[in-house]
Structures are given as C-alpha cells and as structure tokens.
Design a protein around this motif. Structure first.
Motif, PDB file in Angstrom:
ATOM      1  N   TRP A   7      -4.789  11.335   7.786  1.00  0.00           N
ATOM      2  CA  TRP A   7      -3.882  12.343   7.242  1.00  0.00           C
ATOM      3  C   TRP A   7      -2.422  11.942   7.384  1.00  0.00           C
ATOM      4  CZ3 TRP A   7      -5.750  14.895   3.603  1.00  0.00           C
ATOM      5  CH2 TRP A   7      -7.087  15.262   3.602  1.00  0.00           C
ATOM      6  N   LEU A   8      -2.080  11.191   8.425  1.00  0.00           N
ATOM      7  CA  LEU A   8      -0.728  10.662   8.533  1.00  0.00           C
ATOM      8  C   LEU A   8      -0.472   9.648   7.412  1.00  0.00           C
ATOM      9  CD1 LEU A   8      -0.420  10.200  12.387  1.00  0.00           C
ATOM     10  CD2 LEU A   8       0.816  11.848  10.958  1.00  0.00           C
ATOM     11  N   ALA A   9      -1.480   8.845   7.093  1.00  0.00           N
ATOM     12  CA  ALA A   9      -1.352   7.902   5.975  1.00  0.00           C
ATOM     13  C   ALA A   9      -1.172   8.649   4.664  1.00  0.00           C
ATOM     14  CB  ALA A   9      -2.574   6.986   5.917  1.00  0.00           C
ATOM     15  N   VAL A  10      -1.833   9.789   4.509  1.00  0.00           N
ATOM     16  CA  VAL A  10      -1.672  10.606   3.305  1.00  0.00           C
ATOM     17  C   VAL A  10      -0.231  11.126   3.207  1.00  0.00           C
ATOM     18  CG1 VAL A  10      -2.364  12.782   2.201  1.00  0.00           C
ATOM     19  CG2 VAL A  10      -4.102  11.228   3.106  1.00  0.00           C
ATOM     20  N   ILE A  11       0.328  11.561   4.326  1.00  0.00           N
ATOM     21  CA  ILE A  11       1.726  12.025   4.328  1.00  0.00           C
ATOM     22  C   ILE A  11       2.649  10.900   3.889  1.00  0.00           C
ATOM     23  CG2 ILE A  11       3.661  12.733   5.802  1.00  0.00           C
ATOM     24  CD1 ILE A  11       1.599  14.293   7.498  1.00  0.00           C
ATOM     25  N   ILE A  12       2.484   9.733   4.476  1.00  0.00           N
ATOM     26  CA  ILE A  12       3.342   8.599   4.142  1.00  0.00           C
ATOM     27  C   ILE A  12       3.170   8.202   2.676  1.00  0.00           C
ATOM     28  CG2 ILE A  12       3.782   6.149   4.614  1.00  0.00           C
ATOM     29  CD1 ILE A  12       3.062   6.855   7.596  1.00  0.00           C
ATOM     30  N   ALA A  13       1.944   8.158   2.206  1.00  0.00           N
ATOM     31  CA  ALA A  13       1.699   7.829   0.796  1.00  0.00           C
ATOM     32  C   ALA A  13       2.329   8.875  -0.118  1.00  0.00           C
ATOM     33  CB  ALA A  13       0.198   7.735   0.533  1.00  0.00           C
ATOM     34  N   GLY A  14       2.236  10.122   0.256  1.00  0.00           N
ATOM     35  CA  GLY A  14       2.848  11.185  -0.546  1.00  0.00           C
ATOM     36  C   GLY A  14       4.352  11.047  -0.633  1.00  0.00           C
ATOM     37  N   VAL A  15       4.977  10.690   0.472  1.00  0.00           N
ATOM     38  CA  VAL A  15       6.428  10.502   0.477  1.00  0.00           C
ATOM     39  C   VAL A  15       6.811   9.320  -0.413  1.00  0.00           C
ATOM     40  CG1 VAL A  15       8.365   9.787   1.945  1.00  0.00           C
ATOM     41  CG2 VAL A  15       6.837  11.602   2.700  1.00  0.00           C
ATOM     42  N   VAL A  16       6.054   8.234  -0.314  1.00  0.00           N
ATOM     43  CA  VAL A  16       6.324   7.059  -1.151  1.00  0.00           C
ATOM     44  C   VAL A  16       6.163   7.412  -2.617  1.00  0.00           C
ATOM     45  CG1 VAL A  16       5.495   4.748  -1.778  1.00  0.00           C
ATOM     46  CG2 VAL A  16       5.791   5.376   0.643  1.00  0.00           C
ATOM     47  N   TRP A  17       5.076   8.079  -2.971  1.00  0.00           N
ATOM     48  CA  TRP A  17       4.838   8.443  -4.377  1.00  0.00           C
ATOM     49  C   TRP A  17       5.888   9.426  -4.877  1.00  0.00           C
ATOM     50  CZ3 TRP A  17      -1.063   9.023  -3.413  1.00  0.00           C
ATOM     51  CH2 TRP A  17      -1.675   7.784  -3.542  1.00  0.00           C
ATOM     52  N   LEU A  18       6.329  10.320  -4.017  1.00  0.00           N
ATOM     53  CA  LEU A  18       7.384  11.260  -4.403  1.00  0.00           C
ATOM     54  C   LEU A  18       8.662  10.508  -4.756  1.00  0.00           C
ATOM     55  CD1 LEU A  18       8.232  14.235  -4.663  1.00  0.00           C
ATOM     56  CD2 LEU A  18       8.854  14.165  -2.250  1.00  0.00           C
ATOM     57  N   LYS A  19       9.017   9.528  -3.952  1.00  0.00           N
ATOM     58  CA  LYS A  19      10.213   8.739  -4.232  1.00  0.00           C
ATOM     59  C   LYS A  19      10.028   7.916  -5.504  1.00  0.00           C
ATOM     60  CE  LYS A  19      14.191   6.980  -3.992  1.00  0.00           C
ATOM     61  NZ  LYS A  19      15.097   7.646  -4.893  1.00  0.00           N
ATOM     62  N   LEU A  20       8.852   7.344  -5.695  1.00  0.00           N
ATOM     63  CA  LEU A  20       8.593   6.560  -6.905  1.00  0.00           C
ATOM     64  C   LEU A  20       8.676   7.438  -8.156  1.00  0.00           C
ATOM     65  CD1 LEU A  20       5.687   4.239  -5.732  1.00  0.00           C
ATOM     66  CD2 LEU A  20       8.083   3.619  -6.106  1.00  0.00           C
ATOM     67  N   ALA A  21       8.239   8.679  -8.042  1.00  0.00           N
ATOM     68  CA  ALA A  21       8.295   9.604  -9.177  1.00  0.00           C
ATOM     69  C   ALA A  21       9.726   9.978  -9.513  1.00  0.00           C
ATOM     70  CB  ALA A  21       7.489  10.872  -8.861  1.00  0.00           C
ATOM     71  N   ASP A  22      10.634   9.743  -8.594  1.00  0.00           N
ATOM     72  CA  ASP A  22      12.044  10.067  -8.792  1.00  0.00           C
ATOM     73  C   ASP A  22      12.840   8.839  -9.244  1.00  0.00           C
ATOM     74  OD1 ASP A  22      14.249  11.928  -8.611  1.00  0.00           O
ATOM     75  OD2 ASP A  22      14.932  10.746  -6.892  1.00  0.00           O
ATOM     76  N   SER A  23      12.169   7.835  -9.793  1.00  0.00           N
ATOM     77  CA  SER A  23      12.867   6.610 -10.193  1.00  0.00           C
ATOM     78  C   SER A  23      13.888   6.905 -11.282  1.00  0.00           C
ATOM     79  CB  SER A  23      11.863   5.562 -10.667  1.00  0.00           C
ATOM     80  OG  SER A  23      11.249   6.000 -11.862  1.00  0.00           O
ATOM     81  N   PRO A  24      14.981   6.189 -11.287  1.00  0.00           N
ATOM     82  CA  PRO A  24      16.047   6.430 -12.278  1.00  0.00           C
ATOM     83  C   PRO A  24      15.588   6.264 -13.721  1.00  0.00           C
ATOM     84  CG  PRO A  24      16.813   4.951 -10.539  1.00  0.00           C
ATOM     85  CD  PRO A  24      15.349   5.170 -10.319  1.00  0.00           C
ATOM     86  N   GLU A  25      14.569   5.453 -13.949  1.00  0.00           N
ATOM     87  CA  GLU A  25      14.107   5.202 -15.309  1.00  0.00           C
ATOM     88  C   GLU A  25      13.517   6.441 -15.955  1.00  0.00           C
ATOM     89  OE1 GLU A  25      12.808   3.239 -12.632  1.00  0.00           O
ATOM     90  OE2 GLU A  25      14.489   1.872 -12.878  1.00  0.00           O
TER      91      GLU A  25
END
Length: 113
Positions: free
Chosen positions: A89-107
């Motif tokens: 579940w900690l890995a899920v939190i970290i993955a979620g944070v990474v994906w959230l940032k990727l979804a916010d890409s400037p493109e």
C-alpha cells in the motif's frame, strides 16, 4: 530548483513525523523543539516549491511521499512492523503520487513551466 525545494520539504516533513512521535505529547522539550523547527522548515520549502508547482500537485507529492517515508522509518524509530501488505500500500501511494505528477505534464495543455 523547485524539485530540490520539494525534496527538502519532504525530508523535513518526515522529520516532523518522527520528532512528533518522540515528543511524547509535547512533554519532551528536545523533541518538541525538533518538531516545531522542522515543521517550520518543511512549510517554508513547500511554499517555495509551490511557486512553481500547482498547489494540489505539490501538496500531494509532499504529503504522500512524506507519509510513506514516515511509515517506512517507523520500524527504525518506534519498533513498528512493516508487513508485506503495508509495503504494497505504501508502493501504491508512491505510484499514485508519481502518476499524479505525470498527469500534470505541461504538454497536456500546452503550458510551460
């Protein structure tokens, strides 16, 4: 530089959690001081990072990685257990944070950062 500010904020947020756990309800002056000082430093660097990051993204990264870091260090400082389920579940939190940032890409909106 904004990633450096956010990284420093995360490190001090983890320090807040560990110090607060050791402060014994703010009855231990040394750990209470460490909690308050590290909290101020964490907030200062988060505010610098938020000059560049969207508030929702910056705060999610700060809180998510800070929480995961505190949970991972719990067994070292508080004799807590880190079970396989907790690690997943900690890995899920970290993955979620990474994906959230990727979804916010400037493109996504033609924005520049």
């Amino acid at each position: 530089m904004h990633w450096l500010h956010l990284g420093i904020a995360v490190i001090f947020e983890i320090t807040v959690a560990i110090s607060a756990g050791k402060a014994q309800g703010f009855t231990n002056a040394k750990w209470t001081t460490a909690t308050l000082v590290s909290g101020g430093i964490a907030t200062y660097f988060l505010s610098l990072a938020l000059l560049t990051f969207d508030v929702g993204i910056g705060y999610a990264v700060w809180a998510g990685i800070g929480a995961a870091g505190a949970a991972l260090l719990g067994p070292l400082f508080f004799d807590e257990s880190l079970t396989a389920a907790k690690a997943v579940w900690l890995a899920v939190i970290i993955a979620g944070v990474v994906w959230l940032k990727l979804a916010d890409s400037p493109e996504r909106a033609g924005a520049t950062r």
